[in-house]
Scaffold this active site. Structure first.
Site, short mmCIF file in Angstrom:
data_model
loop_
_atom_site.label_atom_id
_atom_site.label_comp_id
_atom_site.label_asym_id
_atom_site.label_seq_id
_atom_site.Cartn_x
_atom_site.Cartn_y
_atom_site.Cartn_z
N LYS A 69 0.95 -1.05 -0.22
CA LYS A 69 0.55 0.32 -0.01
C LYS A 69 0.53 1.26 -0.30
CE LYS A 69 -2.89 1.88 3.44
NZ LYS A 69 -3.66 3.06 4.32
N ASP A 106 -2.35 10.74 3.27
CA ASP A 106 -3.48 10.27 3.10
C ASP A 106 -4.87 11.18 4.35
OD1 ASP A 106 -6.14 8.51 3.30
OD2 ASP A 106 -5.71 7.39 5.45
N LYS A 137 -9.53 12.78 7.88
CA LYS A 137 -9.58 12.78 9.39
C LYS A 137 -9.63 14.16 10.04
CE LYS A 137 -6.68 9.21 7.90
NZ LYS A 137 -6.81 7.89 8.03
N ASP A 176 1.56 6.91 5.24
CA ASP A 176 0.58 5.61 5.35
C ASP A 176 0.81 4.92 3.84
OD1 ASP A 176 -1.56 4.65 5.69
OD2 ASP A 176 -3.01 5.80 4.19
N ASP A 198 -12.33 6.85 3.95
CA ASP A 198 -10.99 6.97 4.24
C ASP A 198 -10.21 5.15 4.68
OD1 ASP A 198 -8.65 7.67 6.24
OD2 ASP A 198 -9.65 7.88 7.92
N GLU A 250 -9.62 3.86 2.17
CA GLU A 250 -8.42 3.88 0.87
C GLU A 250 -7.06 2.47 0.86
OE1 GLU A 250 -5.93 5.30 3.02
OE2 GLU A 250 -7.86 5.67 3.04
N ARG A 260 -7.23 -0.93 1.09
CA ARG A 260 -8.27 -1.74 0.57
C ARG A 260 -8.13 -1.21 -0.62
NH1 ARG A 260 -12.50 -1.96 5.15
NH2 ARG A 260 -10.69 -1.11 6.09
#
Length: 506
Positions: free
Chosen positions: A268, A273, A280, A291, A350, A352, A354
């Protein structure tokens, strides 16, 4: 990076700025560890008493500095705690040596040369000490004036000499060469994680991967936004649609002519993010440059495999995007058509990671590798479950999950096997699409694993490492682990590649 050498020289006659020795926590006070006999003798056998007087106990990571005894060319002795003294006839574990060397190396920033006289009985010990010293000496100083250590304004330890090593012994040389390759690539991953998002975006990350591929004889393919659109990578495009920095999918391939197995690694790579439209809150976005730690770990592991010449084919997939809110961003309620053809209802932007992983996992599956391992800072739920130092392992094969757990323990990474409860799958049912990107709140880390499993090709062994806890250390440094990016997952992935090459995995 810190230079590293093996030496058979005796501690008293070695020209250095410091001699590092080990001290253990005994039942009646600190105990001087093997390797420091010459130093203890120069103190007339009273070094443990001197250290105890100064408050030393031998606890793990404790560092005590004392003037070197008369006749030593080094002016300083640095005693580092190894933790509990082993039982009679037992030896110090690799991780104890690794952490002690790391703590000492960090304490010696600003020093030109240090000699490590820690317990060293074989090549494996030499490798552990070398790795610990190189990782502990790490400093991210790219944005500091004059390249000085961010911790105290001093440069990292310049040279580490391992006393008791055998420079001409093939096993010792191989162990140290492995430690150097792994540590250098792990530190490269740390650098990437620590780089601010205004300098590291999907395109610049891809360019770094292309440069490394050229340096190490790897094949690299980069899909830009046009190629992603043409190929139907709806997950990666959907996540990256709100950012001015377009997404990328990078395929990095290492092949060996004698390889019998193929291992695919998927990372990933959300270079920042914000949460997207599901923004967030303040207090949860300041460290979100980290991230992309999974992609950094995969990148580092593939390059390390190449440097080590492992007899296994390793393909790394870096799913790179920036998750930002804007008029073009994916909205909660949107439906994305993924690379696999499945549709996903996005209930939370959020969640995201996956989505980008799903596309990369399906792409990796098309090559039918023997196993796929994905690595991601995926869920806060995993941090709640396992804390800040342990990553979770989920898999569609229990034996594979156990093998990864054992590999992680072997290299000193804290991990724990987690289940994939089938009853949680129903929570992701969507009235609109094939699946939703959210399910039940409780067990959210396991729900994320179940979502990823939907995008693994039939019959392929797969595991998911959720490194959300240990990827970025917001507390103080410990052992060989710095504050900031840690390089979590790199050593486990390299060990998996080694085991696969040796025919011991799969």
């Amino acid at each position: 990076m810190t230079a590293l050498t093996l030496s058979t020289a005796a501690a008293p006659g070695l020209r250095a700025d410091a001699i590092v020795i080990g001290v253990a926590k005994g039942t009646k006070g600190p105990v001087v560890a093997p390797g420091a006999e010459a130093v203890d003798t120069a103190y007339d056998g009273g070094l443990a008493g001197v250290l105890e007087t100064l408050g030393a106990s031998g606890a793990e990571g404790e560092v005590t500095k004392v003037p070197a005894p008369s006749g030593f060319k080094a002016p300083l002795v640095v005693a580092v705690g190894l933790g509990a003294q082993p039982e009679k006839d037992a030896e110090y574990g690799a991780e104890a040596l690794r952490r002690a060397a790391g703590a000492a190396a960090r304490a010696l920033s600003g020093t030109k040369k240090a000699a490590f006289a820690l317990p060293l009985t074989d090549a494996a010990d030499a490798g552990a000490i070398a790795e610990g010293a190189l990782l502990g000496a790490y400093s991210f100083d790219t944005y500091k004036e004059n390249g000085k250590d961010a911790r105290n304004g001093k440069a990292p330890l310049a040279e580490a000499v391992l006393l008791g090593g055998r420079p001409r012994d093939k096993a010792y040389k191989a162990a140290v060469e492995r430690a150097v390759a792994v540590a250098e690539e792990l530190n490269r991953a740390r650098d990437l994680v620590n780089t601010p998002p205004n300098d590291l975006n999907p395109a610049s990350f891809a360019a770094i991967a292309q440069g490394a591929a050229k340096d190490h004889g790897l094949k690299v393919q980069v899909l830009d936004e046009k190629a992603l659109a043409k190929g139907g990578y709806g997950g990666i495009l959907g996540v990256g649609s709100g950012s001015a920095a377009a997404p990328r999918l990078v395929k990095l391939s290492y092949t060996h002519s004698k390889a019998k197995k193929h291992l695919a690694l998927v990372g990933k790579g959300i270079t920042y993010d914000s949460g997207g439209i599901s923004l967030k809150p303040a207090g949860h976005n300041e460290t979100m440059k980290c991230d992309m730690s999974g992609a950094a770990a995969v990148f580092a592991a593939v390059v390390a495999a190449a440097r080590l010449g492992l007899e296994v084919n390793v393909t790394g997939w870096l799913a790179l995007a920036e998750n930002m809110p804007s008029g073009s961003a994916t909205r909660p309620g949107d439906v994305l058509r993924m690379y696999s053809g499945k549709t996903v209802e996005v209930l939370n932007t959020d969640a995201e990671g996956r989505l980008v992983l799903a596309d990369a996992l399906w792409a990796a599956s098309q090559e039918k590798p023997d196993a796929i391992v994905d690595v991601a800072t995926l869920t806060g739920a995993m941090v709640l479950a396992l804390g800040n130092r342990t990553f979770g392992i989920m898999a569609n094969d229990e034996a594979f999950r156990s093998a990864i757990h054992e590999a992680a323990e072997e290299v000193g990474e804290e991990a724990w096997p987690m289940p994939l409860p089938e009853h949680l799958r129903k929570g992701m049912d969507s009235p609109t699409a094939d699946i939703a990107n959210m399910g039940e709140r409780m067990g959210g880390g396991l729900v994320a694993g179940l979502f990823l499993r939907e995008f693994i090709g039939e019959g392929i062994t797969w595991a998911h490492l959720d490194i959300a806890g240990p990827a970025f250390n917001e507390q103080g440094p410990f052992g060989y682990t710095p504050k900031g990016g840690t390089g979590s997952g790199v050593r486990t992935l390299v060990r998996l590649a080694e085991l696969t090459a040796a025919g011991e995995l799969g």
